[in-house]
Design a protein around this motif. Structure first.
Motif, PDB file in Angstrom:
ATOM      1  N   ARG A 135       0.656  -1.296   0.190  1.00 20.12           N
ATOM      2  CA  ARG A 135      -0.100   0.044  -0.072  1.00 20.12           C
ATOM      3  C   ARG A 135       1.007   1.272  -0.009  1.00 20.12           C
ATOM      4  O   ARG A 135       0.494   2.054  -0.647  1.00 20.12           O
ATOM      5  CB  ARG A 135      -0.868   0.093   1.302  1.00 20.12           C
ATOM      6  CG  ARG A 135      -2.007   1.060   1.254  1.00 20.12           C
ATOM      7  CD  ARG A 135      -2.916   0.942   2.190  1.00 20.12           C
ATOM      8  NE  ARG A 135      -3.546  -0.390   2.356  1.00 20.12           N
ATOM      9  CZ  ARG A 135      -3.260  -1.223   3.415  1.00 20.12           C
ATOM     10  NH1 ARG A 135      -2.920  -0.840   4.623  1.00 20.12           N
ATOM     11  NH2 ARG A 135      -4.113  -2.534   3.660  1.00 20.12           N
ATOM     12  N   SER A 136       1.757   1.164   0.605  1.00 19.00           N
ATOM     13  CA  SER A 136       2.913   2.511   0.738  1.00 19.00           C
ATOM     14  C   SER A 136       3.455   2.618  -0.587  1.00 19.00           C
ATOM     15  O   SER A 136       3.993   3.831  -0.940  1.00 19.00           O
ATOM     16  CB  SER A 136       3.863   2.331   1.974  1.00 19.00           C
ATOM     17  OG  SER A 136       4.756   1.231   1.429  1.00 19.00           O
ATOM     18  N   THR A 137       3.638   1.864  -1.522  1.00 17.64           N
ATOM     19  CA  THR A 137       4.248   2.030  -2.883  1.00 17.64           C
ATOM     20  C   THR A 137       3.103   2.587  -3.729  1.00 17.64           C
ATOM     21  O   THR A 137       3.728   3.181  -4.740  1.00 17.64           O
ATOM     22  CB  THR A 137       4.905   0.580  -3.225  1.00 17.64           C
ATOM     23  OG1 THR A 137       3.509  -0.104  -3.752  1.00 17.64           O
ATOM     24  CG2 THR A 137       5.796   0.037  -2.655  1.00 17.64           C
ATOM     25  N   GLY A 138       2.028   2.502  -3.253  1.00 18.89           N
ATOM     26  CA  GLY A 138       0.801   3.106  -4.070  1.00 18.89           C
ATOM     27  C   GLY A 138       0.196   2.056  -4.914  1.00 18.89           C
ATOM     28  O   GLY A 138      -0.665   2.310  -5.779  1.00 18.89           O
ATOM     29  N   MET A 139       0.847   0.941  -4.872  1.00 16.94           N
ATOM     30  CA  MET A 139      -0.003  -0.309  -5.664  1.00 16.94           C
ATOM     31  C   MET A 139      -1.107  -0.835  -5.144  1.00 16.94           C
ATOM     32  O   MET A 139      -1.315  -0.728  -3.549  1.00 16.94           O
ATOM     33  CB  MET A 139       0.874  -1.496  -5.874  1.00 16.94           C
ATOM     34  CG  MET A 139       2.106  -1.030  -6.808  1.00 16.94           C
ATOM     35  SD  MET A 139       3.267  -2.530  -7.397  1.00 16.94           S
ATOM     36  CE  MET A 139       3.812  -2.829  -5.941  1.00 16.94           C
ATOM     37  N   LYS A 140      -2.119  -1.543  -5.760  1.00 14.30           N
ATOM     38  CA  LYS A 140      -3.085  -2.376  -5.441  1.00 14.30           C
ATOM     39  C   LYS A 140      -2.565  -3.883  -5.296  1.00 14.30           C
ATOM     40  O   LYS A 140      -1.663  -4.166  -6.127  1.00 14.30           O
ATOM     41  CB  LYS A 140      -4.326  -2.164  -5.988  1.00 14.30           C
ATOM     42  CG  LYS A 140      -4.948  -0.788  -6.041  1.00 14.30           C
ATOM     43  CD  LYS A 140      -6.122  -0.864  -6.772  1.00 14.30           C
ATOM     44  CE  LYS A 140      -6.683   0.661  -6.725  1.00 14.30           C
ATOM     45  NZ  LYS A 140      -6.995   1.258  -7.832  1.00 14.30           N
ATOM     46  N   LEU A 141      -3.227  -4.626  -4.434  1.00 15.78           N
ATOM     47  CA  LEU A 141      -2.534  -5.855  -4.282  1.00 15.78           C
ATOM     48  C   LEU A 141      -3.791  -6.773  -4.477  1.00 15.78           C
ATOM     49  O   LEU A 141      -4.693  -6.821  -4.232  1.00 15.78           O
ATOM     50  CB  LEU A 141      -2.302  -6.288  -2.859  1.00 15.78           C
ATOM     51  CG  LEU A 141      -1.773  -7.724  -2.500  1.00 15.78           C
ATOM     52  CD1 LEU A 141      -0.514  -8.119  -3.407  1.00 15.78           C
ATOM     53  CD2 LEU A 141      -1.472  -8.051  -1.061  1.00 15.78           C
ATOM     54  N   GLU A 142      -3.460  -7.885  -5.477  1.00 17.80           N
ATOM     55  CA  GLU A 142      -4.380  -8.939  -5.871  1.00 17.80           C
ATOM     56  C   GLU A 142      -3.515 -10.031  -5.394  1.00 17.80           C
ATOM     57  O   GLU A 142      -2.685 -10.972  -6.176  1.00 17.80           O
ATOM     58  CB  GLU A 142      -4.806  -9.070  -7.153  1.00 17.80           C
ATOM     59  CG  GLU A 142      -5.920 -10.175  -7.473  1.00 17.80           C
ATOM     60  CD  GLU A 142      -7.143  -9.873  -6.811  1.00 17.80           C
ATOM     61  OE1 GLU A 142      -7.646 -10.924  -6.645  1.00 17.80           O
ATOM     62  OE2 GLU A 142      -7.474  -8.827  -6.528  1.00 17.80           O
ATOM     63  N   ALA A 143      -3.815 -11.082  -4.300  1.00 18.47           N
ATOM     64  CA  ALA A 143      -3.021 -12.214  -3.928  1.00 18.47           C
ATOM     65  C   ALA A 143      -4.137 -13.392  -4.400  1.00 18.47           C
ATOM     66  O   ALA A 143      -5.301 -13.536  -3.717  1.00 18.47           O
ATOM     67  CB  ALA A 143      -2.779 -12.111  -2.337  1.00 18.47           C
ATOM     68  N   ILE A 144      -3.637 -14.214  -5.351  1.00 17.71           N
ATOM     69  CA  ILE A 144      -4.548 -15.402  -5.796  1.00 17.71           C
ATOM     70  C   ILE A 144      -3.645 -16.461  -5.977  1.00 17.71           C
ATOM     71  O   ILE A 144      -2.472 -16.464  -6.062  1.00 17.71           O
ATOM     72  CB  ILE A 144      -5.286 -15.113  -7.112  1.00 17.71           C
ATOM     73  CG1 ILE A 144      -4.326 -14.399  -8.019  1.00 17.71           C
ATOM     74  CG2 ILE A 144      -6.554 -13.881  -6.548  1.00 17.71           C
ATOM     75  CD1 ILE A 144      -5.083 -14.015  -9.439  1.00 17.71           C
ATOM     76  N   ASP A 145      -4.058 -17.655  -6.434  1.00 17.92           N
ATOM     77  CA  ASP A 145      -3.338 -18.912  -6.544  1.00 17.92           C
ATOM     78  C   ASP A 145      -2.436 -18.454  -7.724  1.00 17.92           C
ATOM     79  O   ASP A 145      -2.876 -17.683  -8.872  1.00 17.92           O
ATOM     80  CB  ASP A 145      -4.111 -20.141  -6.737  1.00 17.92           C
ATOM     81  CG  ASP A 145      -5.163 -19.956  -8.081  1.00 17.92           C
ATOM     82  OD1 ASP A 145      -4.841 -20.430  -9.050  1.00 17.92           O
ATOM     83  OD2 ASP A 145      -6.150 -19.475  -7.716  1.00 17.92           O
ATOM     84  N   SER A 146      -1.400 -19.278  -8.167  1.00 18.17           N
ATOM     85  CA  SER A 146      -0.581 -18.792  -9.406  1.00 18.17           C
ATOM     86  C   SER A 146      -1.225 -19.078 -10.849  1.00 18.17           C
ATOM     87  O   SER A 146      -0.859 -18.491 -11.506  1.00 18.17           O
ATOM     88  CB  SER A 146       0.650 -19.556  -9.190  1.00 18.17           C
ATOM     89  OG  SER A 146       1.539 -18.841  -8.134  1.00 18.17           O
ATOM     90  N   ARG A 147      -1.773 -20.082 -10.804  1.00 19.24           N
ATOM     91  CA  ARG A 147      -2.616 -20.553 -12.069  1.00 19.24           C
ATOM     92  C   ARG A 147      -3.457 -19.336 -12.418  1.00 19.24           C
ATOM     93  O   ARG A 147      -3.473 -19.188 -13.476  1.00 19.24           O
ATOM     94  CB  ARG A 147      -3.365 -21.689 -11.746  1.00 19.24           C
ATOM     95  CG  ARG A 147      -4.161 -22.092 -12.784  1.00 19.24           C
ATOM     96  CD  ARG A 147      -5.317 -23.268 -12.703  1.00 19.24           C
ATOM     97  NE  ARG A 147      -6.223 -22.893 -11.795  1.00 19.24           N
ATOM     98  CZ  ARG A 147      -7.408 -23.766 -11.483  1.00 19.24           C
ATOM     99  NH1 ARG A 147      -7.431 -24.899 -12.147  1.00 19.24           N
ATOM    100  NH2 ARG A 147      -8.381 -23.191 -10.865  1.00 19.24           N
ATOM    101  N   ASN A 148      -4.393 -18.853 -11.586  1.00 13.30           N
ATOM    102  CA  ASN A 148      -5.007 -17.671 -12.021  1.00 13.30           C
ATOM    103  C   ASN A 148      -4.465 -16.415 -12.049  1.00 13.30           C
ATOM    104  O   ASN A 148      -4.699 -15.546 -12.645  1.00 13.30           O
ATOM    105  CB  ASN A 148      -6.360 -17.497 -11.111  1.00 13.30           C
ATOM    106  CG  ASN A 148      -7.535 -18.781 -11.123  1.00 13.30           C
ATOM    107  OD1 ASN A 148      -7.720 -18.893 -12.331  1.00 13.30           O
ATOM    108  ND2 ASN A 148      -7.871 -19.375 -10.187  1.00 13.30           N
ATOM    109  N   ALA A 149      -3.231 -16.281 -11.205  1.00  8.52           N
ATOM    110  CA  ALA A 149      -2.563 -15.230 -11.329  1.00  8.52           C
ATOM    111  C   ALA A 149      -1.884 -14.910 -12.662  1.00  8.52           C
ATOM    112  O   ALA A 149      -1.656 -13.683 -13.360  1.00  8.52           O
ATOM    113  CB  ALA A 149      -1.271 -15.268 -10.295  1.00  8.52           C
ATOM    114  N   THR A 150      -1.533 -15.916 -13.138  1.00 10.85           N
ATOM    115  CA  THR A 150      -1.078 -15.885 -14.690  1.00 10.85           C
ATOM    116  C   THR A 150      -2.184 -15.282 -15.779  1.00 10.85           C
ATOM    117  O   THR A 150      -1.767 -14.405 -16.554  1.00 10.85           O
ATOM    118  CB  THR A 150      -0.102 -17.048 -15.290  1.00 10.85           C
ATOM    119  OG1 THR A 150      -1.103 -18.257 -15.264  1.00 10.85           O
ATOM    120  CG2 THR A 150       0.881 -17.561 -14.421  1.00 10.85           C
TER     121      THR A 150
END
Length: 173
Positions: A135-150
């Motif tokens: 959050r401090s970098t200004g990015m939003k985070l989406e944490a998901i399994d690697s299959r769906n991340a790709t």
């Protein structure tokens, strides 16, 4: 209103007959090969839908338990994808992911809009410290399994969004 009520009563009376009929009806062979709705609308299935990709744009083509294929090049281990560059990334397990492992985002300009965090085989809870750092970098985070991340990365890049990905191989549990 009264007519609607009698229609409901007729439908309720027909329901047991309909259920018996459906149970007794055997599936035709052509019905067995249809994909489930879950599979039809999975992000995973969209990983290779967009094949006309500009040559300079990264596109995940496949994943394995130990690595990824990006633009037909196979990479083993964890990857960090930033500004259309693929880099080896040191974390081997989810617990290895720390603000220090993502410190490139302290100096990177412009900062990507979103960071896709591929957690391996399963989605993992992100620590408050890591969330605060991202959050401090200004990015939003989406944490998901690697299959769906790709596939999520592919879709967001196709939309023209500034996206970074930090991915553990799918085999990491």
């Amino acid at each position: 209103m009264a007519g609607g009520g009698s229609g409901r009563q007729r439908a309720a009376m027909m329901l047991p007959h309909l259920v018996r009929t459906l149970r007794n009806e055997s599936l035709k062979p052509s019905n067995r090969i249809l994909p489930s709705l879950r599979r039809t609308f999975s992000l995973y299935d969209q990983i290779n839908l967009i094949d006309n990709v500009p040559k300079d744009q990264l596109r995940f083509r496949w994943y394995t338990d130990t690595g990824f294929t990006v633009n037909d090049v196979k990479y083993e281990g964890s990857l960090l994808v930033v500004e259309n560059k693929v880099m080896a990334w040191t974390p081997k397990t989810f617990s290895d992911i720390t603000p220090e492992s993502l410190s490139v985002f302290k100096i990177l300009r412009p900062v990507p809009e979103i960071l896709i965090l591929g957690c391996g085989r399963y989605i993992q809870p992100v620590s408050p410290q890591l969330r605060q750092f991202i959050r401090s970098t200004g990015m939003k985070l989406e944490a998901i399994d690697s299959r769906n991340a790709t596939s999520t990365y592919n879709i967001l890049v196709e939309e023209g969004r500034a996206t970074a990905a930090a991915l553990l191989p799918y085999g990491v549990e």
